[in-house]
Write an enzyme that holds these catalytic residues in place. Sequence first.
Site, PDB file in Angstrom:
ATOM      1  N   ASP A  88       0.852  -1.190   0.000  1.00  0.00           N
ATOM      2  CA  ASP A  88       0.000   0.000   0.000  1.00  0.00           C
ATOM      3  C   ASP A  88       0.896   1.250   0.000  1.00  0.00           C
ATOM      4  O   ASP A  88       1.817   1.350   0.827  1.00  0.00           O
ATOM      5  CB  ASP A  88      -0.857  -0.060   1.272  1.00  0.00           C
ATOM      6  CG  ASP A  88      -1.943   0.985   1.310  1.00  0.00           C
ATOM      7  OD1 ASP A  88      -2.448   1.364   0.240  1.00  0.00           O
ATOM      8  OD2 ASP A  88      -2.308   1.400   2.427  1.00  0.00           O
ATOM      9  N   ASP A 110       2.697   5.028  -5.525  1.00  0.00           N
ATOM     10  CA  ASP A 110       2.014   6.278  -5.229  1.00  0.00           C
ATOM     11  C   ASP A 110       2.938   7.446  -5.559  1.00  0.00           C
ATOM     12  O   ASP A 110       3.724   7.905  -4.738  1.00  0.00           O
ATOM     13  CB  ASP A 110       1.605   6.321  -3.754  1.00  0.00           C
ATOM     14  CG  ASP A 110       0.889   7.619  -3.406  1.00  0.00           C
ATOM     15  OD1 ASP A 110       0.758   8.484  -4.300  1.00  0.00           O
ATOM     16  OD2 ASP A 110       0.481   7.777  -2.245  1.00  0.00           O
ATOM     17  N   HIS A 185      -7.715  10.151   3.659  1.00  0.00           N
ATOM     18  CA  HIS A 185      -7.203   9.235   4.682  1.00  0.00           C
ATOM     19  C   HIS A 185      -7.513   9.720   6.101  1.00  0.00           C
ATOM     20  O   HIS A 185      -7.676  10.915   6.336  1.00  0.00           O
ATOM     21  CB  HIS A 185      -5.684   9.087   4.541  1.00  0.00           C
ATOM     22  CG  HIS A 185      -5.274   8.330   3.316  1.00  0.00           C
ATOM     23  ND1 HIS A 185      -4.760   8.937   2.208  1.00  0.00           N
ATOM     24  CD2 HIS A 185      -5.317   7.010   3.027  1.00  0.00           C
ATOM     25  CE1 HIS A 185      -4.496   8.023   1.283  1.00  0.00           C
ATOM     26  NE2 HIS A 185      -4.821   6.840   1.754  1.00  0.00           N
ATOM     27  N   GLY A 186      -7.547   8.759   7.020  1.00  0.00           N
ATOM     28  CA  GLY A 186      -7.656   9.099   8.427  1.00  0.00           C
ATOM     29  C   GLY A 186      -9.092   9.096   8.941  1.00  0.00           C
ATOM     30  O   GLY A 186     -10.032   8.719   8.236  1.00  0.00           O
ATOM     31  N   HIS A 217      -9.121   5.058  -2.098  1.00  0.00           N
ATOM     32  CA  HIS A 217      -8.364   5.151  -0.836  1.00  0.00           C
ATOM     33  C   HIS A 217      -9.183   5.979   0.148  1.00  0.00           C
ATOM     34  O   HIS A 217     -10.128   6.659  -0.227  1.00  0.00           O
ATOM     35  CB  HIS A 217      -7.004   5.821  -1.089  1.00  0.00           C
ATOM     36  CG  HIS A 217      -6.006   4.881  -1.650  1.00  0.00           C
ATOM     37  ND1 HIS A 217      -4.941   4.387  -0.929  1.00  0.00           N
ATOM     38  CD2 HIS A 217      -5.925   4.305  -2.871  1.00  0.00           C
ATOM     39  CE1 HIS A 217      -4.248   3.568  -1.690  1.00  0.00           C
ATOM     40  NE2 HIS A 217      -4.820   3.490  -2.874  1.00  0.00           N
ATOM     41  N   ALA A 219     -11.267   5.260   2.470  1.00  0.00           N
ATOM     42  CA  ALA A 219     -12.691   4.931   2.361  1.00  0.00           C
ATOM     43  C   ALA A 219     -13.283   4.365   3.644  1.00  0.00           C
ATOM     44  O   ALA A 219     -14.346   3.750   3.614  1.00  0.00           O
ATOM     45  CB  ALA A 219     -12.897   3.957   1.203  1.00  0.00           C
ATOM     46  N   SER A 220     -12.636   4.580   4.772  1.00  0.00           N
ATOM     47  CA  SER A 220     -13.230   4.117   6.028  1.00  0.00           C
ATOM     48  C   SER A 220     -14.533   4.862   6.301  1.00  0.00           C
ATOM     49  O   SER A 220     -14.656   6.057   5.997  1.00  0.00           O
ATOM     50  CB  SER A 220     -12.256   4.353   7.195  1.00  0.00           C
ATOM     51  OG  SER A 220     -11.330   3.288   7.297  1.00  0.00           O
ATOM     52  N   ASN A 260     -10.282   0.732   0.087  1.00  0.00           N
ATOM     53  CA  ASN A 260      -9.239   0.629   1.126  1.00  0.00           C
ATOM     54  C   ASN A 260      -9.743   1.033   2.498  1.00  0.00           C
ATOM     55  O   ASN A 260     -10.302   2.124   2.653  1.00  0.00           O
ATOM     56  CB  ASN A 260      -8.079   1.576   0.783  1.00  0.00           C
ATOM     57  CG  ASN A 260      -7.220   1.068  -0.346  1.00  0.00           C
ATOM     58  OD1 ASN A 260      -7.618   0.189  -1.083  1.00  0.00           O
ATOM     59  ND2 ASN A 260      -6.029   1.622  -0.471  1.00  0.00           N
TER      60      ASN A 260
HETATM   61  P1  13P Z   1      -8.672   5.082   5.703  1.00  0.00           P
HETATM   62  O1  13P Z   1      -7.765   5.985   6.505  1.00  0.00           O
HETATM   63  O2  13P Z   1      -9.922   5.769   5.311  1.00  0.00           O
HETATM   64  O3  13P Z   1      -8.938   3.793   6.404  1.00  0.00           O
HETATM   65  O4  13P Z   1      -7.910   4.743   4.325  1.00  0.00           O
HETATM   66  C1  13P Z   1      -7.024   3.673   4.252  1.00  0.00           C
HETATM   67  C2  13P Z   1      -6.237   3.659   2.992  1.00  0.00           C
HETATM   68  O5  13P Z   1      -6.513   4.333   2.025  1.00  0.00           O
HETATM   69  C3  13P Z   1      -5.080   2.778   2.955  1.00  0.00           C
HETATM   70  O6  13P Z   1      -4.355   2.934   1.774  1.00  0.00           O
HETATM   71  O1  G3H Z   2      -3.235   4.836   3.744  1.00  0.00           O
HETATM   72  C1  G3H Z   2      -2.590   4.011   4.294  1.00  0.00           C
HETATM   73  C2  G3H Z   2      -2.638   3.514   5.637  1.00  0.00           C
HETATM   74  O2  G3H Z   2      -3.469   4.247   6.442  1.00  0.00           O
HETATM   75  C3  G3H Z   2      -1.281   3.179   6.152  1.00  0.00           C
HETATM   76  O3  G3H Z   2      -0.821   3.958   7.187  1.00  0.00           O
HETATM   77  O4  G3H Z   2       1.698   4.126   6.937  1.00  0.00           O
HETATM   78  O5  G3H Z   2       0.589   4.428   9.155  1.00  0.00           O
HETATM   79  O6  G3H Z   2       0.689   2.177   8.103  1.00  0.00           O
HETATM   80  P1  G3H Z   2       0.628   3.674   7.870  1.00  0.00           P
HETATM   81 ZN    ZN Z   3      -4.429   4.946   1.013  1.00  0.00          ZN
END
Ligand code: 13P
Ligand code: G3H
Ligand code: ZN
Length: 318
Positions: A88, A110, A185-186, A217, A219-220, A260
Amino acid sequence: MAKYTDFGLANTHDMFADAYANGYAIGAFNFYNMETFSAILMAARDTHSPIIMAVSESALRYMGDEMLMSMVRGANIKPHEQIALHLDHGHSFESCAHAIDLGFSSVMIDASAMPFQENINLARRVVEYAHARNAAVEAELGTLAGFEDENTNSDAEIFTRPSDAVEFVSRTGTDSLAVAIGTSHGAYKRKNDNESLRFDILAELEVKLPGFPIVLHGASCIPRVLVDIINQNGGKMPGARGIPIDQLKRAAKMNVCKINVDSDNRMAFTAAIREMFSTQPDVFNPREYLDAAKTAVYDNTVGEIVNIMNSANRVVSG
Ligand code: 13P
Ligand code: G3H
Ligand code: ZN
């Protein structure tokens, strides 16, 4: 040098073709230790769902190459299970090549923060290396708005332009493309609940790139129940907010073939431990709270496979 087939892993190509044809998505869930690895794997197996087990560069450093690949080998994965191991947010050619050499079946390059032409050049180089080893590549175009996350360098959101995507895909040969349509993200995603993902961009991509798998990405969905458990047990995540489930389901029915998720499972893990520490302050055996955390990640992953991805029972027994 290992091959992913040595570990029973699958290339994402056939998974995405089926997901596209049948209007569902494959969940890419991040893991970083034994508990998250086994919880996510078990969730996929118990629901008979294809799955992408995602490892970020920092998670790979955390686990170590040998430890990670030993866990994967120990899981005794069979090709018919349709389990991919995916890097990832690989940030360099070397990082992607290293993952493929370890036995990953898929990598993300990326380079979305780079200028268009440099992004193309780097993605093309990774595609050549990966395809020579039958591994799959995901690249990214556009910039996700980023809050509280080290993977996104900018707060400025630049939506993916479909015409750029067409040129990018044809010039790189990438197998899938991550796009910016309003996710981030996040755990602090949107300013309000009324913001919608840019389904018009997805629809245009469906027309311009028919059959081509799109990736989301960030997508939580950030389940309210987990935010509440965390905040009620000494945590501090005010204003945490995710992508509404109905929007994710709509995207999965369209050309989005990979969704993701990392933050939701981070929160499930954390909520379970916080709750146990509050309600059972006598507990000091790590196996007790880590087992609760593992169960919470399992439950969340099963729920998202069934309710968001719609990928349960897609694996035909081998
Ligand atoms: P989230 O932070 O929304 O879970 O996204 C995760 C992600 O895109 C990992 O590559
Ligand atoms: O988008 C990616 C994940 O949230 C990975 O995060 O680098 O802290 O493992 P990380
Ligand atoms: Zn991501």
